[in-house]
Write an enzyme that holds these catalytic residues in place. Structure first.
Site, PDB file in Angstrom:
ATOM      1  N   ASN A   9       0.923  -1.045  -0.018  1.00 32.63           N
ATOM      2  CA  ASN A   9      -0.061  -0.066   0.121  1.00 32.63           C
ATOM      3  C   ASN A   9       0.832   1.062   0.101  1.00 32.63           C
ATOM      4  O   ASN A   9       1.327   1.650   0.994  1.00 32.63           O
ATOM      5  CB  ASN A   9      -1.040  -0.140   1.165  1.00 32.63           C
ATOM      6  CG  ASN A   9      -1.838   1.157   1.355  1.00 32.63           C
ATOM      7  OD1 ASN A   9      -1.698   1.921   0.396  1.00 32.63           O
ATOM      8  ND2 ASN A   9      -2.802   0.963   2.487  1.00 32.63           N
ATOM      9  N   LYS A  16       3.226   0.744   2.952  1.00 29.99           N
ATOM     10  CA  LYS A  16       2.938  -0.342   4.042  1.00 29.99           C
ATOM     11  C   LYS A  16       3.226  -1.687   3.115  1.00 29.99           C
ATOM     12  O   LYS A  16       2.837  -1.779   1.883  1.00 29.99           O
ATOM     13  CB  LYS A  16       1.621  -0.063   4.459  1.00 29.99           C
ATOM     14  CG  LYS A  16       1.435   0.927   5.396  1.00 29.99           C
ATOM     15  CD  LYS A  16       0.012   1.071   6.203  1.00 29.99           C
ATOM     16  CE  LYS A  16      -0.320   2.404   6.612  1.00 29.99           C
ATOM     17  NZ  LYS A  16      -1.604   2.866   6.105  1.00 29.99           N
ATOM     18  N   ARG A  90      -2.449  -2.030  -3.452  1.00 32.56           N
ATOM     19  CA  ARG A  90      -3.674  -1.181  -3.322  1.00 32.56           C
ATOM     20  C   ARG A  90      -3.567  -0.137  -4.443  1.00 32.56           C
ATOM     21  O   ARG A  90      -2.546   0.572  -4.422  1.00 32.56           O
ATOM     22  CB  ARG A  90      -3.801  -0.708  -2.019  1.00 32.56           C
ATOM     23  CG  ARG A  90      -4.813   0.301  -1.709  1.00 32.56           C
ATOM     24  CD  ARG A  90      -4.941   0.706  -0.202  1.00 32.56           C
ATOM     25  NE  ARG A  90      -6.277   1.656  -0.269  1.00 32.56           N
ATOM     26  CZ  ARG A  90      -6.323   2.349   0.966  1.00 32.56           C
ATOM     27  NH1 ARG A  90      -5.690   2.401   1.668  1.00 32.56           N
ATOM     28  NH2 ARG A  90      -7.310   2.881   0.835  1.00 32.56           N
ATOM     29  N   HIS A 179     -12.898   2.384  -0.407  1.00 29.40           N
ATOM     30  CA  HIS A 179     -12.995   1.399   0.888  1.00 29.40           C
ATOM     31  C   HIS A 179     -13.360   0.205   0.112  1.00 29.40           C
ATOM     32  O   HIS A 179     -13.963  -0.398   1.273  1.00 29.40           O
ATOM     33  CB  HIS A 179     -13.754   2.021   2.291  1.00 29.40           C
ATOM     34  CG  HIS A 179     -13.061   2.944   3.010  1.00 29.40           C
ATOM     35  ND1 HIS A 179     -13.816   4.106   3.660  1.00 29.40           N
ATOM     36  CD2 HIS A 179     -11.959   3.316   3.237  1.00 29.40           C
ATOM     37  CE1 HIS A 179     -13.167   4.821   4.355  1.00 29.40           C
ATOM     38  NE2 HIS A 179     -11.916   4.367   4.127  1.00 29.40           N
ATOM     39  N   ARG A 238     -12.540  15.587   7.008  1.00 30.53           N
ATOM     40  CA  ARG A 238     -13.462  15.692   5.970  1.00 30.53           C
ATOM     41  C   ARG A 238     -14.791  15.882   6.257  1.00 30.53           C
ATOM     42  O   ARG A 238     -15.342  15.479   7.471  1.00 30.53           O
ATOM     43  CB  ARG A 238     -13.164  14.407   4.986  1.00 30.53           C
ATOM     44  CG  ARG A 238     -12.079  14.353   4.515  1.00 30.53           C
ATOM     45  CD  ARG A 238     -12.001  13.135   3.598  1.00 30.53           C
ATOM     46  NE  ARG A 238     -10.931  11.977   3.954  1.00 30.53           N
ATOM     47  CZ  ARG A 238     -10.862  10.711   3.738  1.00 30.53           C
ATOM     48  NH1 ARG A 238     -11.543  10.253   2.783  1.00 30.53           N
ATOM     49  NH2 ARG A 238      -9.829   9.993   4.136  1.00 30.53           N
ATOM     50  N   ASN A 332     -13.266  -0.064  17.996  1.00 31.82           N
ATOM     51  CA  ASN A 332     -12.808   0.132  19.438  1.00 31.82           C
ATOM     52  C   ASN A 332     -13.714   1.106  20.384  1.00 31.82           C
ATOM     53  O   ASN A 332     -13.587   0.971  21.473  1.00 31.82           O
ATOM     54  CB  ASN A 332     -11.304   0.760  19.614  1.00 31.82           C
ATOM     55  CG  ASN A 332     -10.411   0.039  18.798  1.00 31.82           C
ATOM     56  OD1 ASN A 332     -10.315  -1.270  19.204  1.00 31.82           O
ATOM     57  ND2 ASN A 332      -9.971   0.297  17.618  1.00 31.82           N
ATOM     58  N   GLU A 379      -7.482  -5.124   5.016  1.00 29.32           N
ATOM     59  CA  GLU A 379      -7.369  -5.043   3.660  1.00 29.32           C
ATOM     60  C   GLU A 379      -6.129  -5.630   2.924  1.00 29.32           C
ATOM     61  O   GLU A 379      -6.363  -6.210   1.847  1.00 29.32           O
ATOM     62  CB  GLU A 379      -7.146  -3.399   3.419  1.00 29.32           C
ATOM     63  CG  GLU A 379      -8.679  -2.849   3.615  1.00 29.32           C
ATOM     64  CD  GLU A 379      -8.614  -1.488   3.964  1.00 29.32           C
ATOM     65  OE1 GLU A 379      -8.067  -1.058   4.930  1.00 29.32           O
ATOM     66  OE2 GLU A 379      -8.820  -0.606   3.105  1.00 29.32           O
TER      67      GLU A 379
END
Ligand code: ADP
Length: 402
Positions: A9, A16, A90, A179, A238, A332, A379
């Site tokens: 990614n 990543k 990704r 997403h 956002r 969480n 993901e």
């Protein structure tokens, strides 16, 4: 046969990665590079139960890929780079061209570059990541996994905006949704847990970026993000959906450019903009608990928008079987899940507060008609699975009849 598959990614200043043994779905190594391009990048590698960190002089994604692969060899995590059979990347935007994850050849890479018109911050950097790994691992299959492609099943009436039609025709202005890799993973995991595919799922991905998706029988039928990931829910920084007339109004009042307004709506709005405290939901929750009005207001606005979307998507699918919470906030924040699900008994959504506080996988009350689940997203694993599915699956044998 086991395959080593790398999920990548690439962000503008980060990269990543996670290396899997597939199809066993075992993580062999994972980590990231941060501050790429600043001259001193931070490298973090987790493998063999330990964490290794180093500041390394790397200038770009190519050098990061080289450094990562050399490190995997030096540490004996892989014996030979020839053993890495596939790399999945990704990619933010697949437009209407990529309706599924796809092997990346020269033509596909050109298409990803061209889609930079729709995702100027992300697609060029995703393409850089692809080229970097292709150079060093030319034998490995390379697969693009697009944030948009899961939503390509949304109907024409669902994806068009009520603007003059030529904007769709000339510039591809329509809802794409994002997403998708996370929503697809959530839908597949839920179907696996319940042993059923014919589910009407409302998937709530609530992280720094947040979106919600209606999934009917495994297909996305509606989603809250739109032409860009700025649309839909209120997020960390956002604004999500607002009256579009506000944009030219502020531009004229404060003599601001389109670019400056985009910056405000993307980076200075949402939880941060309303609370004036932070974009981190934990900070907002604790400030609200200490009586800060604007923090409580930000949370009320955040949860109200999610509730509206749940109502809309239950309508869209003529009911709902499962509501799922995922990503940092969804997984969480028990208090936020409680606030979202309050007074939704008329839809059959009834949360058991003890199970909710324990972050149990299933948090609905016994006997409630709608299942409410907390499922961690993954993901990277979805990317590795797609490399196996579209990049390494054996072609089906041709059946000769007669
Ligand atoms: P990203 O979109 O960057 O991948 P994540 O999925 O990691 O984001 O989610 C980050 C968000 O999750 C942050 O706003 C963080 O505050 C929030 N979060 C994590 N743990 C909690 C918690 N216990 N309570 C409230 N929010 C949390």
């Amino acid at each position: 046969m086991t395959h080593l598959i790398m999920a990548v990614n690439a962000g503008s200043s980060s990269l990543k990665f996670e290396l899997f043994a597939m199809p066993e779905e075992i993580t062999l190594a994972k980590g990231l590079f941060e501050r790429l391009g600043s001259g001193s990048a931070r490298f973090t590698l987790r493998a063999d139960g330990g964490t290794h960190q180093a500041d390394v002089a790397l200038n770009d994604h190519q050098q990061a890929a080289e450094y990562l692969l050399d490190t995997l060899l030096q540490r004996g995590i892989v014996d030979s780079l020839a053993h890495i059979d596939g790399v999945g990347h990704r990619v933010a935007h697949g437009g209407e061209y990529f309706k599924d994850s796809a092997p990346i050849d020269a033509a596909a890479l050109e298409e990803i570059d061209a889609l930079g018109a729709l995702a100027p911050i992300h697609n060029p950097v995703n393409a850089k990541g692809i080229r970097a790994f292709q150079r060093r691992l030319p034998h490995a299959v390379c697969v693009g996994v697009f944030d948009t492609s899961f939503h390509q099943t949304i109907s024409e009436a669902g994806y068009l905006y009520p603007l003059p039609y030529r904007y769709y025709h000339d510039y591809g202005i329509r809802r794409y949704g994002f997403h998708g890799t996370s929503h697809k993973y959530i839908a597949e995991t839920c179907a696996g847990l319940l042993g059923r595919r014919d589910l009407r799922i409302i998937s709530c991905h609530l992280g720094n970026g947040a979106s919600i998706c209606a999934i009917n029988g495994g297909r996305s039928v509606a989603t809250s993000m739109g032409f860009t990931p700025l649309a839909g829910l209120m997020m960390g920084t956002r604004c999500g959906d607002i009256d579009p007339s506000i944009v030219p109004f502020i531009a004229l009042r404060e003599n601001k450019s389109a670019q400056q307004l985009l910056e405000i709506m993307n980076n200075a709005s949402g939880l941060l903009g309303v609370s004036g405290i932070s974009n981190d939901c934990r900070d907002i929750v604790s400030a609200a608990e200490s009586g800060n009005h604007r923090a409580a207001l930000a949370l009320a606005m955040f949860t109200d928008r999610i509730r509206s979307a749940i109502g809309a998507y239950a309508t869209e699918m003529d009911g709902v079987d499962v509501v799922i919470f995922t990503a940092g906030i969804g997984e969480n924040a028990a208090g936020i899940r409680r606030q979202i699900c309050r007074n939704l008994a008329f839809l059959g959504i009834r949360v058991d507060e003890n199970k909710n506080k324990r972050h149990a996988t299933f948090i609905q009350q016994d006997g409630a008609p709608v299942i409410v689940a907390v499922i961690p997203t993954n993901e990277e694993l979805m990317i590795a699975r797609d490399v196996m599915r579209v990049g390494l699956a054996q072609p089906k044998e041709v059946q000769h009849v007669g």
